[in-house]
Write an enzyme that holds these catalytic residues in place. Structure first.
Site, PDB file in Angstrom:
ATOM      1  N   ASP A  58       0.628  -1.318   0.028  1.00 28.72           N
ATOM      2  CA  ASP A  58      -0.063  -0.005   0.014  1.00 28.72           C
ATOM      3  C   ASP A  58       0.825   1.299  -0.104  1.00 28.72           C
ATOM      4  O   ASP A  58       0.461   2.443  -0.098  1.00 28.72           O
ATOM      5  CB  ASP A  58      -0.887   0.045   1.136  1.00 28.72           C
ATOM      6  CG  ASP A  58      -0.460  -0.050   2.621  1.00 28.72           C
ATOM      7  OD1 ASP A  58       0.922  -0.219   2.589  1.00 28.72           O
ATOM      8  OD2 ASP A  58      -0.936   0.334   3.498  1.00 28.72           O
ATOM      9  N   SER A  59       2.246   1.158  -0.086  1.00 26.80           N
ATOM     10  CA  SER A  59       3.166   2.134  -0.302  1.00 26.80           C
ATOM     11  C   SER A  59       2.817   2.567  -1.499  1.00 26.80           C
ATOM     12  O   SER A  59       3.239   3.719  -1.954  1.00 26.80           O
ATOM     13  CB  SER A  59       4.641   1.696  -0.198  1.00 26.80           C
ATOM     14  OG  SER A  59       4.830   0.715  -0.865  1.00 26.80           O
ATOM     15  N   ASP A  97      -1.182  -6.259  -0.444  1.00 25.50           N
ATOM     16  CA  ASP A  97      -1.299  -5.634   0.794  1.00 25.50           C
ATOM     17  C   ASP A  97      -2.687  -4.870   0.880  1.00 25.50           C
ATOM     18  O   ASP A  97      -3.157  -4.096   0.244  1.00 25.50           O
ATOM     19  CB  ASP A  97      -0.563  -4.295   0.780  1.00 25.50           C
ATOM     20  CG  ASP A  97       0.387  -4.169   2.048  1.00 25.50           C
ATOM     21  OD1 ASP A  97      -0.103  -4.643   3.041  1.00 25.50           O
ATOM     22  OD2 ASP A  97       0.989  -3.206   2.039  1.00 25.50           O
ATOM     23  N   LYS A 127      -1.266  -9.351   2.760  1.00 27.81           N
ATOM     24  CA  LYS A 127      -0.410  -9.082   3.907  1.00 27.81           C
ATOM     25  C   LYS A 127      -1.442  -7.969   4.712  1.00 27.81           C
ATOM     26  O   LYS A 127      -2.163  -7.425   4.105  1.00 27.81           O
ATOM     27  CB  LYS A 127       0.831  -8.409   3.670  1.00 27.81           C
ATOM     28  CG  LYS A 127       1.451  -7.553   4.796  1.00 27.81           C
ATOM     29  CD  LYS A 127       2.770  -7.153   4.296  1.00 27.81           C
ATOM     30  CE  LYS A 127       2.875  -5.666   3.885  1.00 27.81           C
ATOM     31  NZ  LYS A 127       2.273  -4.724   4.934  1.00 27.81           N
ATOM     32  N   GLU A 129      -1.849  -5.300   8.521  1.00 32.31           N
ATOM     33  CA  GLU A 129      -0.952  -4.812   9.735  1.00 32.31           C
ATOM     34  C   GLU A 129      -1.637  -5.298  10.824  1.00 32.31           C
ATOM     35  O   GLU A 129      -2.856  -4.990  11.022  1.00 32.31           O
ATOM     36  CB  GLU A 129      -0.897  -3.266   9.521  1.00 32.31           C
ATOM     37  CG  GLU A 129       0.094  -3.015   8.313  1.00 32.31           C
ATOM     38  CD  GLU A 129       0.023  -1.188   7.911  1.00 32.31           C
ATOM     39  OE1 GLU A 129      -0.266  -0.665   8.860  1.00 32.31           O
ATOM     40  OE2 GLU A 129       0.577  -0.918   7.023  1.00 32.31           O
ATOM     41  N   GLU A 196       8.992  -4.294  10.655  1.00 30.15           N
ATOM     42  CA  GLU A 196       9.352  -3.059  10.244  1.00 30.15           C
ATOM     43  C   GLU A 196       9.944  -1.776  11.240  1.00 30.15           C
ATOM     44  O   GLU A 196       9.258  -1.739  12.145  1.00 30.15           O
ATOM     45  CB  GLU A 196       8.233  -2.241   9.276  1.00 30.15           C
ATOM     46  CG  GLU A 196       8.586  -0.915   8.708  1.00 30.15           C
ATOM     47  CD  GLU A 196       7.780  -0.330   7.861  1.00 30.15           C
ATOM     48  OE1 GLU A 196       6.721  -1.132   7.414  1.00 30.15           O
ATOM     49  OE2 GLU A 196       7.846   0.641   7.474  1.00 30.15           O
TER      50      GLU A 196
END
Ligand code: KIV
Length: 296
Positions: A58-59, A97, A127, A129, A196
């Site tokens: 999602d960057s 993501d 993925k 978070e 991270e």
């Protein structure tokens, strides 16, 4: 005008990488390589040189779409870029993501959106978070047959709660909480875990205490694999470069140089040259002129 000769890399044909390959790599102590990609040509180049896993992160929100953080990217935008990446990669494990608010509202929505990454995004895993607060969603997604990669430490979707993009697990209390969450994610059945921006010795300790591979970004060499945001590695992101990034190229200046050369070539009429120009046979040309002369 400068012409660039292409360099080609040839790597031996590889077997398809799956979530099982990740576990096998950890058991054999072979580091796992992962990079982010958001488009077809980048995914193709990565796959061709043998990158193990491609994360459509999602960057995307920041490094491709220009947002100030990752919160604005939508499911539709993510899926659009996932499909482009999937067209370029054959061997790497493809991970999508889950964007902000696609898995936090309810377990049902989390499963449905995770499924969309596989069904329409052509990804092979997802993925997301978070630790204990995401346990139910993670378990339900895995129950639906979807491999899940966890993400702990600096979790950019919580930037407002964390008070900025800052390193995590710096105190004994928060480090212990990160270890507990890592064990919890292992217990839910996650196949791997991104760590991270955490201290290297904490990441190494976590990696030694859980059986699933850790993939570090700003988490030192003691992880079982590494991931970087490709635009950071290539020097394509103009805003800032985190301390943990190694720049392997300066493509922002490379692009500026190429564009400036193009401007100059067009302005001085040295582009297009003969080799870029389509010719017409002399007799066809003569016929055309003859026809035109007759009709005027
Ligand atoms: O979105 C992303 O690129 C990521 C990586 C930093 C792991 O989550």
């Amino acid at each position: 005008m400068t012409t660039i000769a292409p360099t080609t890399f040839s790597v031996p044909k590889r077997k398809k990488i799956t979530s099982r390959t990740f576990r096998d790599r950890k058991e054999r102590g072979v580091p796992i390589t992962m990079l982010t990609a958001y488009d077809y040509p980048t995914a193709l180049a990565m796959d061709q040189v043998g990158v193990d896993s491609i994360l459509v992160g999602d960057s995307l929100a920041m490094v491709v779409l220009g947002h100030k953080n990752t919160l604005s990217v939508t499911m539709e935008e993510m899926l659009h870029h996932c499909r482009a990446v999937a067209r370029g990669a054959q061997t790497a494990l493809l991970i999508g993501d889950m964007p902000f608010m696609s898995y936090q509202v309810s377990v049902e929505e989390a499963v449905r959106n995770a499924g969309r990454f596989l069904q329409t995004g052509k990804m092979e895993a997802i993925k997301l978070e978070g630790g204990r607060e995401r346990e139910n969603a993670i378990r339900a997604i895995i129950d639906a047959g979807i491999p899940v990669m966890g993400h702990l430490g600096l979790t950019p979707q919580s930037v407002n709660q964390l008070g900025g993009f800052r390193a995590q697990g710096l105190t004994a209390r928060t480090a212990k909480r990160l270890l507990e969450d890592s064990l919890l994610l292992e217990g839910t059945g996650c196949f791997s875990l991104v760590l991270e921006s955490v201290p290297a010795r904490l990441a190494e300790l976590i990696s030694s205490r859980i059986s699933i591979p850790t993939i570090g970004i700003g988490a030192g060499v003691g992880c079982d694999g590494q991931v970087l945001v490709t635009h950071d590695l290539l020097g394509l992101f103009d805003r800032f470069t985190p301390k943990f990034v190694k720049k392997y190229a300066d493509m922002h200046s490379g692009m500026q140089k190429a564009f400036a050369n193009y401007l100059e070539d067009v302005q001085t009429k040295s582009f297009p040259a003969a080799e870029h120009t389509i010719e017409m046979k002399d007799e066809e040309w003569a016929t055309l002129i003859h026809e035109l002369d007759k009709s005027i």
